[in-house]
Design an enzyme around this catalytic site. Sequence first.
Site, PDB file in Angstrom:
ATOM      1  N   ASN A 100    -124.458  43.716  57.886  1.00  0.00           N
ATOM      2  CA  ASN A 100    -125.239  44.876  57.453  1.00  0.00           C
ATOM      3  C   ASN A 100    -124.726  45.402  56.119  1.00  0.00           C
ATOM      4  OD1 ASN A 100    -126.368  46.804  60.273  1.00  0.00           O
ATOM      5  ND2 ASN A 100    -125.942  44.626  60.243  1.00  0.00           N
ATOM      6  N   LYS A 120    -114.999  40.725  70.190  1.00  0.00           N
ATOM      7  CA  LYS A 120    -116.423  41.060  70.396  1.00  0.00           C
ATOM      8  C   LYS A 120    -117.028  40.118  71.436  1.00  0.00           C
ATOM      9  CE  LYS A 120    -118.640  43.726  68.472  1.00  0.00           C
ATOM     10  NZ  LYS A 120    -118.890  45.175  68.764  1.00  0.00           N
ATOM     11  N   TYR A 176    -112.812  35.914  47.972  1.00  0.00           N
ATOM     12  CA  TYR A 176    -111.937  35.044  48.762  1.00  0.00           C
ATOM     13  C   TYR A 176    -112.298  33.577  48.518  1.00  0.00           C
ATOM     14  CZ  TYR A 176    -110.836  39.281  51.554  1.00  0.00           C
ATOM     15  OH  TYR A 176    -110.454  40.528  51.984  1.00  0.00           O
ATOM     16  N   LEU A 213    -112.895  58.836  65.720  1.00  0.00           N
ATOM     17  CA  LEU A 213    -112.538  59.112  64.319  1.00  0.00           C
ATOM     18  C   LEU A 213    -111.289  58.341  63.895  1.00  0.00           C
ATOM     19  CD1 LEU A 213    -113.387  62.907  63.919  1.00  0.00           C
ATOM     20  CD2 LEU A 213    -114.796  60.909  63.384  1.00  0.00           C
ATOM     21  N   ASP A 217    -112.415  59.044  72.864  1.00  0.00           N
ATOM     22  CA  ASP A 217    -112.209  57.592  72.794  1.00  0.00           C
ATOM     23  C   ASP A 217    -112.986  56.937  73.936  1.00  0.00           C
ATOM     24  OD1 ASP A 217    -110.899  55.006  73.021  1.00  0.00           O
ATOM     25  OD2 ASP A 217    -109.306  55.856  71.773  1.00  0.00           O
ATOM     26  N   THR A 242    -122.154  41.044  67.343  1.00  0.00           N
ATOM     27  CA  THR A 242    -122.176  40.410  66.029  1.00  0.00           C
ATOM     28  C   THR A 242    -122.541  38.932  66.116  1.00  0.00           C
ATOM     29  OG1 THR A 242    -120.723  39.771  64.210  1.00  0.00           O
ATOM     30  CG2 THR A 242    -119.661  40.099  66.315  1.00  0.00           C
ATOM     31  N   ASP A 243    -123.081  38.412  65.021  1.00  0.00           N
ATOM     32  CA  ASP A 243    -123.341  36.965  64.952  1.00  0.00           C
ATOM     33  C   ASP A 243    -122.040  36.171  64.862  1.00  0.00           C
ATOM     34  OD1 ASP A 243    -122.614  37.668  62.343  1.00  0.00           O
ATOM     35  OD2 ASP A 243    -124.312  36.674  61.372  1.00  0.00           O
ATOM     36  N   GLU A 244    -120.917  36.862  64.550  1.00  0.00           N
ATOM     37  CA  GLU A 244    -119.651  36.138  64.378  1.00  0.00           C
ATOM     38  C   GLU A 244    -119.153  35.508  65.669  1.00  0.00           C
ATOM     39  OE1 GLU A 244    -116.608  37.800  61.971  1.00  0.00           O
ATOM     40  OE2 GLU A 244    -118.016  38.720  60.582  1.00  0.00           O
ATOM     41  N   TYR A 280    -111.088  39.494  65.575  1.00  0.00           N
ATOM     42  CA  TYR A 280    -112.237  40.408  65.688  1.00  0.00           C
ATOM     43  C   TYR A 280    -113.355  39.772  66.511  1.00  0.00           C
ATOM     44  CZ  TYR A 280    -116.764  42.411  64.413  1.00  0.00           C
ATOM     45  OH  TYR A 280    -118.040  42.922  64.466  1.00  0.00           O
TER      46      TYR A 280
HETATM   47  P1  NAD Z   1    -117.364  50.954  61.519  1.00  0.00           P
HETATM   48  O1  NAD Z   1    -115.976  50.393  61.510  1.00  0.00           O
HETATM   49  O2  NAD Z   1    -117.947  51.462  60.269  1.00  0.00           O
HETATM   50  O3  NAD Z   1    -117.434  52.141  62.583  1.00  0.00           O
HETATM   51  C1  NAD Z   1    -116.850  52.065  63.850  1.00  0.00           C
HETATM   52  C2  NAD Z   1    -116.846  53.480  64.456  1.00  0.00           C
HETATM   53  O4  NAD Z   1    -116.297  53.390  65.776  1.00  0.00           O
HETATM   54  C3  NAD Z   1    -115.991  54.477  63.677  1.00  0.00           C
HETATM   55  O5  NAD Z   1    -116.670  55.694  63.557  1.00  0.00           O
HETATM   56  C4  NAD Z   1    -114.761  54.650  64.558  1.00  0.00           C
HETATM   57  O6  NAD Z   1    -114.147  55.922  64.434  1.00  0.00           O
HETATM   58  C5  NAD Z   1    -115.352  54.441  65.936  1.00  0.00           C
HETATM   59  N1  NAD Z   1    -114.358  54.002  66.931  1.00  0.00           N
HETATM   60  C6  NAD Z   1    -113.428  53.016  66.767  1.00  0.00           C
HETATM   61  N2  NAD Z   1    -112.690  52.916  67.881  1.00  0.00           N
HETATM   62  C7  NAD Z   1    -113.183  53.809  68.767  1.00  0.00           C
HETATM   63  C8  NAD Z   1    -112.859  54.162  70.098  1.00  0.00           C
HETATM   64  N3  NAD Z   1    -111.851  53.566  70.749  1.00  0.00           N
HETATM   65  N4  NAD Z   1    -113.587  55.108  70.723  1.00  0.00           N
HETATM   66  C9  NAD Z   1    -114.598  55.742  70.059  1.00  0.00           C
HETATM   67  N5  NAD Z   1    -114.939  55.467  68.784  1.00  0.00           N
HETATM   68  C10 NAD Z   1    -114.243  54.508  68.160  1.00  0.00           C
HETATM   69  O7  NAD Z   1    -118.251  49.820  62.171  1.00  0.00           O
HETATM   70  P2  NAD Z   1    -119.764  49.404  61.841  1.00  0.00           P
HETATM   71  O8  NAD Z   1    -119.773  48.485  60.701  1.00  0.00           O
HETATM   72  O9  NAD Z   1    -120.596  50.621  61.843  1.00  0.00           O
HETATM   73  O10 NAD Z   1    -120.089  48.536  63.146  1.00  0.00           O
HETATM   74  C11 NAD Z   1    -120.617  49.168  64.316  1.00  0.00           C
HETATM   75  C12 NAD Z   1    -120.777  48.118  65.396  1.00  0.00           C
HETATM   76  O11 NAD Z   1    -121.654  47.098  64.925  1.00  0.00           O
HETATM   77  C13 NAD Z   1    -119.487  47.397  65.762  1.00  0.00           C
HETATM   78  O12 NAD Z   1    -119.498  47.177  67.147  1.00  0.00           O
HETATM   79  C14 NAD Z   1    -119.544  46.094  65.008  1.00  0.00           C
HETATM   80  O13 NAD Z   1    -118.823  45.092  65.702  1.00  0.00           O
HETATM   81  C15 NAD Z   1    -121.033  45.826  65.033  1.00  0.00           C
HETATM   82  N6  NAD Z   1    -121.564  45.026  63.923  1.00  0.00           N
HETATM   83  C16 NAD Z   1    -121.297  45.381  62.627  1.00  0.00           C
HETATM   84  C17 NAD Z   1    -121.878  44.667  61.596  1.00  0.00           C
HETATM   85  C18 NAD Z   1    -121.628  45.018  60.138  1.00  0.00           C
HETATM   86  O14 NAD Z   1    -122.055  44.260  59.263  1.00  0.00           O
HETATM   87  N7  NAD Z   1    -120.992  46.127  59.832  1.00  0.00           N
HETATM   88  C19 NAD Z   1    -122.717  43.582  61.886  1.00  0.00           C
HETATM   89  C20 NAD Z   1    -122.946  43.236  63.219  1.00  0.00           C
HETATM   90  C21 NAD Z   1    -122.374  43.987  64.226  1.00  0.00           C
HETATM   91  O1  DAU Z   2    -121.533  38.993  60.494  1.00  0.00           O
HETATM   92  C1  DAU Z   2    -121.433  40.301  60.997  1.00  0.00           C
HETATM   93  C2  DAU Z   2    -120.090  40.881  60.625  1.00  0.00           C
HETATM   94  O2  DAU Z   2    -120.165  41.210  59.239  1.00  0.00           O
HETATM   95  C3  DAU Z   2    -119.713  42.110  61.440  1.00  0.00           C
HETATM   96  O3  DAU Z   2    -119.571  41.744  62.785  1.00  0.00           O
HETATM   97  C4  DAU Z   2    -118.403  42.717  60.937  1.00  0.00           C
HETATM   98  O4  DAU Z   2    -118.125  43.918  61.625  1.00  0.00           O
HETATM   99  C5  DAU Z   2    -118.567  43.029  59.457  1.00  0.00           C
HETATM  100  O5  DAU Z   2    -117.337  43.503  58.943  1.00  0.00           O
HETATM  101  C6  DAU Z   2    -118.997  41.778  58.700  1.00  0.00           C
HETATM  102  O6  DAU Z   2    -117.926  40.793  58.704  1.00  0.00           O
HETATM  103  P1  DAU Z   2    -117.575  39.952  57.405  1.00  0.00           P
HETATM  104  O7  DAU Z   2    -116.198  39.449  57.521  1.00  0.00           O
HETATM  105  O8  DAU Z   2    -118.643  38.952  57.144  1.00  0.00           O
HETATM  106  O9  DAU Z   2    -117.716  41.130  56.309  1.00  0.00           O
HETATM  107  P2  DAU Z   2    -116.848  41.458  55.013  1.00  0.00           P
HETATM  108  O10 DAU Z   2    -117.609  42.472  54.241  1.00  0.00           O
HETATM  109  O11 DAU Z   2    -115.427  41.746  55.353  1.00  0.00           O
HETATM  110  O12 DAU Z   2    -116.895  40.084  54.228  1.00  0.00           O
HETATM  111  C7  DAU Z   2    -118.118  39.508  53.828  1.00  0.00           C
HETATM  112  C8  DAU Z   2    -117.791  38.187  53.155  1.00  0.00           C
HETATM  113  O13 DAU Z   2    -117.124  38.468  51.920  1.00  0.00           O
HETATM  114  C9  DAU Z   2    -116.822  37.322  53.928  1.00  0.00           C
HETATM  115  O14 DAU Z   2    -117.168  35.961  53.711  1.00  0.00           O
HETATM  116  C10 DAU Z   2    -115.459  37.618  53.324  1.00  0.00           C
HETATM  117  C11 DAU Z   2    -115.807  37.908  51.881  1.00  0.00           C
HETATM  118  N1  DAU Z   2    -114.945  38.906  51.216  1.00  0.00           N
HETATM  119  C12 DAU Z   2    -114.710  40.088  51.828  1.00  0.00           C
HETATM  120  C13 DAU Z   2    -113.937  41.041  51.225  1.00  0.00           C
HETATM  121  C14 DAU Z   2    -113.651  42.360  51.924  1.00  0.00           C
HETATM  122  C15 DAU Z   2    -114.445  38.630  49.948  1.00  0.00           C
HETATM  123  O15 DAU Z   2    -114.679  37.549  49.381  1.00  0.00           O
HETATM  124  N2  DAU Z   2    -113.672  39.583  49.344  1.00  0.00           N
HETATM  125  C16 DAU Z   2    -113.374  40.772  49.934  1.00  0.00           C
HETATM  126  O16 DAU Z   2    -112.639  41.606  49.344  1.00  0.00           O
END
Ligand code: NAD
Ligand code: DAU
Length: 367
Positions: free
Chosen positions: A188, A162, A215, A36, A60, A132-134, A158
């Site tokens: 996502n 990963k 950005y 959390l 954790d 992640t694809d990053e 980040y």
């Molecule tokens: P999020 O930030 O919404 O959620 C992360 C969750 O992990 C939170 O509930 C947080 O409380 C919990 N957490 C953080 N540190 C912790 C710890 N030390 N122990 C236990 N719980 C902990 O993230 P998300 O967007 O749901 O992403 C989930 C996973 O998917 C991540 O590993 C992220 O790298 C990966 N991912 C995300 C995206 C995306 O677009 N959001 C895309 C590809 C991969």
């Molecule tokens: O590609 C997968 C990744 O996608 C995940 O691994 C990460 O956890 C997830 O956060 C996401 O990363 P991004 O950096 O791509 O997501 P974000 O939503 O932060 O940004 C998406 C794009 O938009 C990126 O090119 C940055 C831009 N951006 C983001 C924010 C927050 C803006 O232009 N303005 C903004 O305020």
Amino acid sequence: MKRLLVTGGAGFIGANFCHYWSAKYPADRIVVLDALTYAGNPASIASLIEHERVRFVHDDIIECERVTALLREERIDTIVNFAAESHVDRSIEDPQSFLRTNVMGTHSLLEAARSAWSRPSSESYRFHHVSTDEVYGSLGPDESAFTEQTAYAPNSPYSASKAAADHLVRAYGRTYGLPCTISNCSNNYGPYQFPEKLLPLCIVNILEGRALPIYGDGLQVRDWLHVSDHCGAIDLILTASVPGETWNIGGSSNDCNLKIVEMLCELIDAAFTSEPELAKRFPRSAPASGRSSRSLIQHVRDRPGHDRRYAVDAGKIARLGFKLQTSLATGLAETVRWYLENEAWWRSIVSGEYRRWYERQYARATP
Ligand code: NAD
Ligand code: DAU
């Protein structure tokens, strides 16, 4: 019947995964372990906890001994590791917490699985790591999409954290025979996403009448995937793949940020036109005062080290049987609808520390 530990299950994708899994496999046991952090929100899985579909454990992943005990107590056979620090901008401000959770935390979780699963056999156990694809870095305009063979080249704290975690998971599979799989997924979007990420941030800002920060030139390209499709892909990996494999997951939709934000603006403007009561609920929004949401778009200073383009070749998982269910147009419309209908969920977030984060961000962000 599976017994799952879902780490990070109170976060965006983890919560969606719990809803997905609980609906599809009601006989399975789901234990959520979540620290959390600011990104974790038990409200996202409250209905599942209330109906005892999920047991929630506030802890954790770095706490190896306690996690080992939990794995034994619950006889967990499947770990799906979503727990992470996930926001690139925060990793630029504070890399330390990313190393702690994403690298050391994943390592502790691997150790816990190794202790609890003393004789892991590939049929009965699975450690699935969500990545992640990053990790593959940034593509030029004509470069081919990332495959599972693309070399890792992370560019942010980040993605570097990963990448390190992925290497550890792979190493535990090869060295200790831990039955691991990894998925590398693209951006996502969908319900329960913390409004710091581009799409929910823009939806909430439109409704509040605040600027939409783009950005740089906004021509960065991401591969957008509805979170329910991500959950479906992980399901397939858990139920139909063998350990030792890595899977790319993408949405086959490659639009630039500016275009995506403009699509959101159009969807919200259309909703305000057809539902006059929205103007009363969101009086500060641009459409409530007769302006287009697009008028809120503001170009701000670029993210340092900003990756220009991601694109995922999801051919391998398609050959396993994965098919996308949600198009970008449908997914965005459903997502806008979800945020309109779940104001209480995001209202409780967008105050306090959240506001202070944006004040710090925008103090540095104006060009
Ligand atoms: P999020 O930030 O919404 O959620 C992360 C969750 O992990 C939170 O509930 C947080 O409380 C919990 N957490 C953080 N540190 C912790 C710890 N030390 N122990 C236990 N719980 C902990 O993230 P998300 O967007 O749901 O992403 C989930 C996973 O998917 C991540 O590993 C992220 O790298 C990966 N991912 C995300 C995206 C995306 O677009 N959001 C895309 C590809 C991969
Ligand atoms: O590609 C997968 C990744 O996608 C995940 O691994 C990460 O956890 C997830 O956060 C996401 O990363 P991004 O950096 O791509 O997501 P974000 O939503 O932060 O940004 C998406 C794009 O938009 C990126 O090119 C940055 C831009 N951006 C983001 C924010 C927050 C803006 O232009 N303005 C903004 O305020």
